[in-house]
Scaffold this active site. Structure first.
Site, PDB file in Angstrom:
ATOM      1  N   LYS D  11       1.078 -18.707 -98.454  1.00 50.98           N
ATOM      2  CA  LYS D  11       1.542 -17.459 -99.044  1.00 50.98           C
ATOM      3  C   LYS D  11       1.439 -17.561-100.549  1.00 50.98           C
ATOM      4  O   LYS D  11       1.789 -18.599-101.134  1.00 50.98           O
ATOM      5  CB  LYS D  11       3.011 -17.223 -98.654  1.00 50.98           C
ATOM      6  N   THR D  56       3.326 -17.290 -92.592  1.00 51.88           N
ATOM      7  CA  THR D  56       3.420 -17.221 -94.058  1.00 51.88           C
ATOM      8  C   THR D  56       4.660 -16.431 -94.466  1.00 51.88           C
ATOM      9  O   THR D  56       5.192 -16.644 -95.557  1.00 51.88           O
ATOM     10  CB  THR D  56       2.146 -16.599 -94.671  1.00 51.88           C
ATOM     11  N   HIS D 244     -15.648 -16.421-129.183  1.00 52.22           N
ATOM     12  CA  HIS D 244     -16.402 -16.342-130.429  1.00 52.22           C
ATOM     13  C   HIS D 244     -15.856 -15.271-131.376  1.00 52.22           C
ATOM     14  O   HIS D 244     -15.608 -14.138-130.973  1.00 52.22           O
ATOM     15  CB  HIS D 244     -17.872 -16.072-130.122  1.00 52.22           C
TER      16      HIS D 244
END
Lengths: 283, 283, 283, 283
Positions: D11, D56, D244
């Site tokens: 889960k 779960t 950058h």
């Protein structure tokens, strides 16, 4: 008959970083900028004539160039210079500059504060929207992405019930929000950083120092205090999502949960929005 | 004097899926719903009195309950029922229901179309915003998250140049956008799906069938055609970001790039917004 | 003693669009590319010596240049060319090219299919990861961002219960997932588009054509079928989040909800991951 | 022959907030938790037999229940309790608990520190991954979402050039990254908060106190120092994107830009990853 209504255009998502290495520590300004123009642009729409259309690429170049000279102070000063710049074009009736700033803080090392090493503080985004036209400029500043919580001194009760109401009344809940607030200044010049600090400080003071019967009430109290304490602010608008934190029922597991464990959720969320203003001002 | 200005509150982020298993294939409706109320809520703000504050939790329950009976048709019908429901509360002056829908399509298997297996099509989000008050209801529908591209028949030239202009003129560029459009219907009943299809079909036809000298021109042409071809639409508002695709200079590598390879960027982006309306309608 | 362990570097987030206007309709390839190099780079780390460090900026230029010549076919072909290119540097032991592609479809207008107007189809992202070293290249392709649903023929029961179990058994639930799958090809050449189509077609067929007692079972059945039907695939790995759709209890409102209205949630979610492979292959 | 390979399930996205109102200020713990199990789950896959599949949903309930008793200390302690819990199931060979924590700080009001008003500090996410099996537990902790910048003392030169190289050498550039780092502890008990603080403090000290010829070099120096100064750390892995910041050429506008104005970009980005470890440890 079909006609063109309101229209505007511009450039968004311009990410500029300005560095001043002459200071100690270095000063880093990190801003997202957008510019929008309104004015005499009907020919571009209805006739495909671009003769008056300042390219958005030019706007982008301009934001970089003006950041060099004007982003050494508050974002309000920069946005004033930027929006004012575009009034040099006669076809522009109104130019709006929106600036969102995130802060970089000097790192604390074991040998003291770094002069050039920085940590980004994303706990708050500072914003400003400046609109310039032939009559002058208006400045509206604010905060975004600020998560605030009251672990107590907040409840919600006394509300009406109908067929679809299942919510129990509570006199002590978690109040959690990701706040957006903006306020209109009655001036187009000032010590913007100090003003911003006083608005935020007032909001924090009131957020802490009251029992909240609802977000509606809290927004009113904070907005009212800001207007009372900061004379240069004419109006405050806030949007407070109510990010629900639900007490987890641990009793099926033989456990007591006395307001200790919450399930934090982001959806669905409440959303409370209100404006507080001076009654002699057109909001 | 300090007073309460505009205010509203409600619930957002309510994710509802409705399934009709009696049809073949099954019909799946997947919507995000929000509700906002305006009305006599000053007491909640200034007096901390919740007696008239319909809880946002009740709003959530209501969206689920009404989806059972009213989301079997177009989202406009559901939003009309939902916003109209809240007018039963005397303190509510205006209720706004916003619904965003994503589509699920039956899977194509080697044995034919599945009756119960579905693929989510995220190429377009369909939206509606319905506002109901004591005088009736207004319906504004639209599309979001639709990425469109013209690989040719688009340019940008004839624009003014100033000190900050470096953009070259081009007569054949990529035009790529992630479109948001919404339009006001002049009616509060109708075959919403058919109307939506005619607006989208018109937009697509015009998008394809013209040379675009600018996004401004394209928006005008599409909006104008929608009003000409769909009598029930009074006004169209569109926001077209210009998602720049820059030709990559391959010449340093001894290669020719004849408009084949582009660097696609998301920031900065242009943003062109305009409303096209019937001149006898207050937009 | 302290030493350098595994290390790699490269460039990511390179967004390339390639357009072929000689075809009708035009062919648009829209890819996100990243490149990673492994090899003899210890000196850069431990001695600050960049003599062998191919700049990531050079990698970016190379992805653009090679897209010109090699992105006219499948992304697997392009990734093979791209990763193979970097082996020309003796210090590179392994180069990995990752390509994610989203599709653009010609618009359907009332006058037929457009030749140059395109709609982006975000219902599925196609992926490939190609690793090239001195022994050859391995190709692993896949799909991402694909939302699938079974409105019926799915349940979950027979599971163990302990002190913390509250979940009821269900024999007909919604099964909704946003699937990630990737598979290893046993070949470094082939008709990549056809192979990809056969894997996806098999997945869809099995997804539709079985009762699912669990995501675990479904993943196994789909993976097994892919290996049975596509000889060039040696191994399949899938990650299926279980995006819970909960039946809303409408009984407090006097309404019956016979599996019609669901509250769709994104968090918490289940996550089921498994690999299915040929037993004579080292996965 | 086709067989089941590696598999796991669990889960994720469980968002728990724990509040201790007995302290002054209140203590708020805000964590995202996931749990993954590995073990004897083949029958669920190949036979559709759920007899050993801990749901779960039960895992989610367990994370809440154990947070009540075990989240009063460091996330490492909680994750140890949580992952260890699941070993009570004989079919579980290994349980992994992953916890990500964001910080809430007491608000500073004009009257002092608030006891119950909190501001979320999103400048850093603290993480831990604890794996428990029959042989014991391993603890790997880290940081995510930390943006760091060096405004000077960073360059990049001495790199090889080929046909596709256009990057100039620079001896003073902006170095900006959003850092992910994790490190393996050689112990499964300890003062986790103090250890975490020492690792972070070392990273900051070295980040500040060196001239960086490359991210590769900086990562090595920081990793080496962490191992030298924190005996309980066996290995450090870092991923540093190079975000950058390009100097904007203002010369077309008659302006000089002496490293003041940068265009900050998020894509494309460099990505430098490396592990630094004790040579007598299997990393």
């Amino acid at each position: 008959m079909i006609e063109l209504g309101a229209n505007r255009y511009g450039k968004g998502g311009i990410h500029i970083v300005r560095v001043d290495r002459t200071a100690d520590p270095h000063i880093v300004r990190d801003v997202y900028v957008s510019v929008q123009l309104e004015g005499d642009f009907a020919a571009a729409h209805v006739a495909g004539d671009n003769a008056l259309v300042v390219p958005t690429d030019t706007m982008k170049n301009t934001t970089f160039a003006l950041a060099h000279d004007h982003l050494d102070g508050a974002i309000e000063s920069y946005a004033l210079a930027l929006s004012g710049h575009f009034l040099q074009f006669p076809q522009v009736a109104r130019a709006t500059a929106t600036v969102r700033e995130v802060a970089w803080r000097p790192l604390q090392t074991s040998a003291g504060r770094s002069d050039h090493g920085m940590l980004r503080d994303t706990s708050m985004t500072r914003t400003t929207v400046v609109r310039s036209d032939r009559d002058g400029a208006s400045v509206r500043s604010g905060i975004e992405d600020v998560a605030l919580m009251k672990t107590t001194k907040s409840g919600f009760s006394g509300f009406p019930r109908d067929r679809f109401t299942t919510l129990p009344e509570v006199d002590d809940r978690m109040m959690v929000s990701s706040v957006s607030a903006s306020w209109a200044y009655g001036t187009s010049s000032g010590d913007w950083d100090a003003l911003h600090g006083r608005v935020w400080g007032t909001l924090v003071d009131v957020f802490h120092d009251h029992f909240s019967p609802s977000l509606q009430s809290s927004i009113w109290l904070m907005g009212k205090a800001i207007l009372e304490r900061v004379a240069d602010v004419d109006e405050v608008t806030m949007a407070w999502p109510n990010l629900h934190h639900w007490i987890v029922d641990l009793s099926p597991f033989g456990m007591d949960n006395d307001r200790t464990i919450y399930h934090a959720t982001s959806e669905p969320y409440g959303m409370i929005e209100a404006t507080v203003r001076r009654s002699d001002v057109v909001g």
